[in-house]
Design a protein around this motif. Sequence first.
Motif, PDB file in Angstrom:
ATOM      1  N   ALA A 286      -0.323  55.187 -98.839  1.00 43.30           N
ATOM      2  CA  ALA A 286       0.535  55.054 -97.657  1.00 43.30           C
ATOM      3  C   ALA A 286      -0.039  54.096 -96.636  1.00 43.30           C
ATOM      4  O   ALA A 286       0.660  53.222 -96.115  1.00 43.30           O
ATOM      5  CB  ALA A 286       0.763  56.427 -97.019  1.00 43.30           C
ATOM      6  N   GLU A 287      -1.318  54.258 -96.334  1.00 39.53           N
ATOM      7  CA  GLU A 287      -1.908  53.435 -95.284  1.00 39.53           C
ATOM      8  C   GLU A 287      -2.127  51.996 -95.744  1.00 39.53           C
ATOM      9  O   GLU A 287      -2.107  51.069 -94.946  1.00 39.53           O
ATOM     10  CB  GLU A 287      -3.241  54.050 -94.823  1.00 39.53           C
ATOM     11  CG  GLU A 287      -3.682  53.580 -93.457  1.00 39.53           C
ATOM     12  CD  GLU A 287      -4.832  54.406 -92.897  1.00 39.53           C
ATOM     13  OE1 GLU A 287      -4.587  55.225 -92.003  1.00 39.53           O
ATOM     14  OE2 GLU A 287      -5.971  54.237 -93.371  1.00 39.53           O
ATOM     15  N   SER A 288      -2.310  51.807 -97.052  1.00 39.68           N
ATOM     16  CA  SER A 288      -2.535  50.464 -97.580  1.00 39.68           C
ATOM     17  C   SER A 288      -1.251  49.660 -97.719  1.00 39.68           C
ATOM     18  O   SER A 288      -1.233  48.450 -97.447  1.00 39.68           O
ATOM     19  CB  SER A 288      -3.239  50.531 -98.942  1.00 39.68           C
ATOM     20  OG  SER A 288      -4.499  51.139 -98.839  1.00 39.68           O
ATOM     21  N   THR A 289      -0.164  50.317 -98.142  1.00 40.15           N
ATOM     22  CA  THR A 289       1.037  49.558 -98.501  1.00 40.15           C
ATOM     23  C   THR A 289       2.202  49.742 -97.545  1.00 40.15           C
ATOM     24  O   THR A 289       3.141  48.936 -97.564  1.00 40.15           O
ATOM     25  CB  THR A 289       1.526  49.940 -99.914  1.00 40.15           C
ATOM     26  OG1 THR A 289       2.016  51.288 -99.909  1.00 40.15           O
ATOM     27  CG2 THR A 289       0.393  49.810-100.930  1.00 40.15           C
ATOM     28  N   GLY A 290       2.195  50.792 -96.719  1.00 38.06           N
ATOM     29  CA  GLY A 290       3.360  51.091 -95.887  1.00 38.06           C
ATOM     30  C   GLY A 290       3.403  50.262 -94.618  1.00 38.06           C
ATOM     31  O   GLY A 290       3.009  50.714 -93.550  1.00 38.06           O
ATOM     32  N   LYS A 291       3.904  49.055 -94.732  1.00 41.39           N
ATOM     33  CA  LYS A 291       3.957  48.157 -93.570  1.00 41.39           C
ATOM     34  C   LYS A 291       4.981  47.063 -93.822  1.00 41.39           C
ATOM     35  O   LYS A 291       5.405  46.835 -94.953  1.00 41.39           O
ATOM     36  CB  LYS A 291       2.571  47.561 -93.286  1.00 41.39           C
ATOM     37  CG  LYS A 291       1.962  46.794 -94.442  1.00 41.39           C
ATOM     38  CD  LYS A 291       0.452  46.660 -94.336  1.00 41.39           C
ATOM     39  CE  LYS A 291      -0.272  47.975 -94.509  1.00 41.39           C
ATOM     40  NZ  LYS A 291      -1.742  47.826 -94.689  1.00 41.39           N
ATOM     41  N   PRO A 380      -1.834  48.450 -89.055  1.00 44.36           N
ATOM     42  CA  PRO A 380      -1.420  48.105 -87.691  1.00 44.36           C
ATOM     43  C   PRO A 380      -0.747  49.235 -86.930  1.00 44.36           C
ATOM     44  O   PRO A 380      -0.932  49.364 -85.717  1.00 44.36           O
ATOM     45  CB  PRO A 380      -0.461  46.930 -87.898  1.00 44.36           C
ATOM     46  CG  PRO A 380      -0.005  47.041 -89.335  1.00 44.36           C
ATOM     47  CD  PRO A 380      -1.175  47.591 -90.065  1.00 44.36           C
ATOM     48  N   ASP A 381       0.028  50.062 -87.615  1.00 43.08           N
ATOM     49  CA  ASP A 381       0.763  51.103 -86.905  1.00 43.08           C
ATOM     50  C   ASP A 381      -0.100  52.320 -86.593  1.00 43.08           C
ATOM     51  O   ASP A 381       0.214  53.092 -85.693  1.00 43.08           O
ATOM     52  CB  ASP A 381       2.008  51.492 -87.694  1.00 43.08           C
ATOM     53  CG  ASP A 381       2.965  50.307 -87.811  1.00 43.08           C
ATOM     54  OD1 ASP A 381       3.561  49.930 -86.813  1.00 43.08           O
ATOM     55  OD2 ASP A 381       3.059  49.741 -88.915  1.00 43.08           O
ATOM     56  N   VAL A 382      -1.202  52.493 -87.339  1.00 42.99           N
ATOM     57  CA  VAL A 382      -2.180  53.517 -86.972  1.00 42.99           C
ATOM     58  C   VAL A 382      -2.776  53.170 -85.616  1.00 42.99           C
ATOM     59  O   VAL A 382      -2.936  54.021 -84.740  1.00 42.99           O
ATOM     60  CB  VAL A 382      -3.282  53.634 -88.047  1.00 42.99           C
ATOM     61  CG1 VAL A 382      -4.402  54.551 -87.582  1.00 42.99           C
ATOM     62  CG2 VAL A 382      -2.691  54.142 -89.362  1.00 42.99           C
ATOM     63  N   GLU A 383      -3.100  51.902 -85.446  1.00 43.83           N
ATOM     64  CA  GLU A 383      -3.676  51.465 -84.175  1.00 43.83           C
ATOM     65  C   GLU A 383      -2.681  51.660 -83.033  1.00 43.83           C
ATOM     66  O   GLU A 383      -3.056  52.032 -81.921  1.00 43.83           O
ATOM     67  CB  GLU A 383      -4.096  49.991 -84.279  1.00 43.83           C
ATOM     68  CG  GLU A 383      -5.083  49.682 -85.393  1.00 43.83           C
ATOM     69  CD  GLU A 383      -6.366  50.493 -85.313  1.00 43.83           C
ATOM     70  OE1 GLU A 383      -6.798  50.814 -84.184  1.00 43.83           O
ATOM     71  OE2 GLU A 383      -6.931  50.816 -86.369  1.00 43.83           O
ATOM     72  N   THR A 384      -1.392  51.413 -83.303  1.00 42.14           N
ATOM     73  CA  THR A 384      -0.377  51.574 -82.266  1.00 42.14           C
ATOM     74  C   THR A 384      -0.315  53.019 -81.778  1.00 42.14           C
ATOM     75  O   THR A 384      -0.204  53.285 -80.578  1.00 42.14           O
ATOM     76  CB  THR A 384       0.999  51.143 -82.812  1.00 42.14           C
ATOM     77  OG1 THR A 384       0.911  49.810 -83.314  1.00 42.14           O
ATOM     78  CG2 THR A 384       2.051  51.183 -81.714  1.00 42.14           C
ATOM     79  N   THR A 496      -0.708  59.221 -93.995  1.00 42.99           N
ATOM     80  CA  THR A 496       0.680  58.834 -94.235  1.00 42.99           C
ATOM     81  C   THR A 496       1.358  58.258 -92.998  1.00 42.99           C
ATOM     82  O   THR A 496       2.399  57.609 -93.112  1.00 42.99           O
ATOM     83  CB  THR A 496       1.482  60.047 -94.715  1.00 42.99           C
ATOM     84  OG1 THR A 496       1.235  61.148 -93.818  1.00 42.99           O
ATOM     85  CG2 THR A 496       1.068  60.462 -96.118  1.00 42.99           C
ATOM     86  N   GLY A 497       0.791  58.483 -91.819  1.00 42.17           N
ATOM     87  CA  GLY A 497       1.412  58.008 -90.581  1.00 42.17           C
ATOM     88  C   GLY A 497       1.716  56.530 -90.571  1.00 42.17           C
ATOM     89  O   GLY A 497       2.717  56.099 -89.994  1.00 42.17           O
ATOM     90  N   GLN A 498       0.853  55.731 -91.218  1.00 42.18           N
ATOM     91  CA  GLN A 498       1.099  54.284 -91.271  1.00 42.18           C
ATOM     92  C   GLN A 498       2.411  53.976 -91.994  1.00 42.18           C
ATOM     93  O   GLN A 498       3.235  53.196 -91.503  1.00 42.18           O
ATOM     94  CB  GLN A 498      -0.063  53.584 -91.969  1.00 42.18           C
ATOM     95  CG  GLN A 498       0.184  52.123 -92.340  1.00 42.18           C
ATOM     96  CD  GLN A 498       0.437  51.242 -91.143  1.00 42.18           C
ATOM     97  OE1 GLN A 498      -0.275  51.302 -90.146  1.00 42.18           O
ATOM     98  NE2 GLN A 498       1.461  50.399 -91.222  1.00 42.18           N
TER      99      GLN A 498
END
Length: 576
Positions: A286-291, A380-384, A496-498
């Motif tokens: 999720a964190e690697s590809t969900g963007k 990027p969205d984890v950082e947001t 999974t949050g990303q």
Amino acid sequence: MSRPSGQTTTLPDDLTSQLAETLDDWRINGKVGRLWARDASLWTGTDEGKWLGWLSITEDQLARIGHLTAIAEEVKGAGFQHALLLGMGGSSLCPEVLKMTFGEIHGYPELHILDSTDPAQIRAVERKVDLARTVFIVSSKSGTTLESNIFTQYFFQRAKEVIGAEKVGDRFIAITDPGSKLQQVAERDGFRHIFFGIPSIGGRYSALSNFGMVPAAVMGLDVRRFLDRADEMVHRCASGVPPEDNPGVVLGAILGVLARNGRDKVTLIPSPGIWDLGAWLEQMLAESTGKEGTGLIPVDREQAGPPEVYGADRVFVYVRLESAPDSQQDAAVAALEKAGHPVVRIAVADPYDLGREFFRWEMATAVAGSILGINPFNQPDVETSKVATRKLTAEYEQTGSLPPEAPVLTEAGITLFADEKNAAALATATGRDRSLVGTLRAHLHRLTTADYFALLAYVEMNAAHEERLQAVRHAVRDTRGVATSLGFGPRLLHSTGQAYKGGPNTGVFVQITCDDAADLPVPGQQYTFGVVKAAQARGDFQVLAERNRRVLRVHLGADVLAGVRTLDTAIRQALA
């Protein structure tokens, strides 16, 4: 297809031909060699080449195995009864998998993991350990992770109260990148050891580095054996191995090709003996590809059902523990294959083969990222979400309270919240039925084909809560025919949050928050753990809403289990 390292695949004919074309492309264009050469143009041409240190980590670790065997013998000889790891995401999930798989190893400290700011969960973890006989492992790559820092503040103070200021530093071990703030804290406070990470290895790719292997050594795992197994997979995935025989490349190509064909719900079926591997895989995928509006949506701990409950957006991965298989899983997977669903089977000889799986999936994720055209090494969205949380906690430090909120409904001890856009959509859909069941029914009716349903639970992660919430997700799956997910906050923010924020906009979310029956202070801060958890949930919700996600927040009272039962009943009525 060939069987690269215990891996077989059953695909429909059209997907089989696309997979063959993709593997031909990787062979003709030398892409495996380019990956090993750290060629960023294989992805987006930005900084990907700087994040591939994991390719050589097993060789590095085996060449310097002494630091791992030494810490194992040291903590064993010191008579520590428990080891408590304080960390999040990539710093905690691999150790959690190892603890859940291998359990307590005789003669070594029992490993426990804390990765939640929920006050009840912190108390529950503290009750499991004897503070006077515990070694604490503070794990943070950046050294600035909010949760790790406040966990450390809390347990450093608690341990000092029990064993005294002179001895407390000697009970702490740090794992962090060189030059981090955590290194400075560890040196200032006289930590027992500081183990360093590799700056070119991102958090979720760090399982085989010190972030995974130091806790493994402390709990008594045979780390040489574990790393030797991992190194076997490294060689099977080497640059000179043809793509069609390369297990990591084949798996990544399958996931990438199927995602491009709408099968992006990667449904994980690990054997019971290695069940927690799914938690690590969730973050990896999720964190690697969900963007950038694309990505893989991992589905973990969803009980295998009959083939007819699944849509055409699924691919199933059965990680079968050959030394302890489950006959019900075998039958369920065979039925899925017979019904024409795509299935990948991976044979794991025994639990020490998890080292092989960590590398297989790291390689597969990098390959899938290339096929999807994204950077699999950023988040990027984890950082947001972290930025949103920091703003809220800073406001609390200044004013003594979080910003006020206006609920859309209060009924039966449950309060519902929504942003302006979601509130308007739900108001239109409910019409005159502005009840709890009516609002939940309207929200669940937003699910369409190829969507998924996710519960984001900012409550204590315990067996009673999980049993009820698992029942909820399965009721939604079986009634609406969609993939489902259950995650506990704030750990899901590092996993999974990303994908939920940056991946495809196909999720329908129910965020669950609660009143804390008893809060806990954070030493040196005005805010408490309960305030931090609330700020994390609000920050998560805010970013989901900003990304135009379909999200509803359900706030429970202090009796969380009673609230979860009420929610379970209401959702079942809404589905009827």
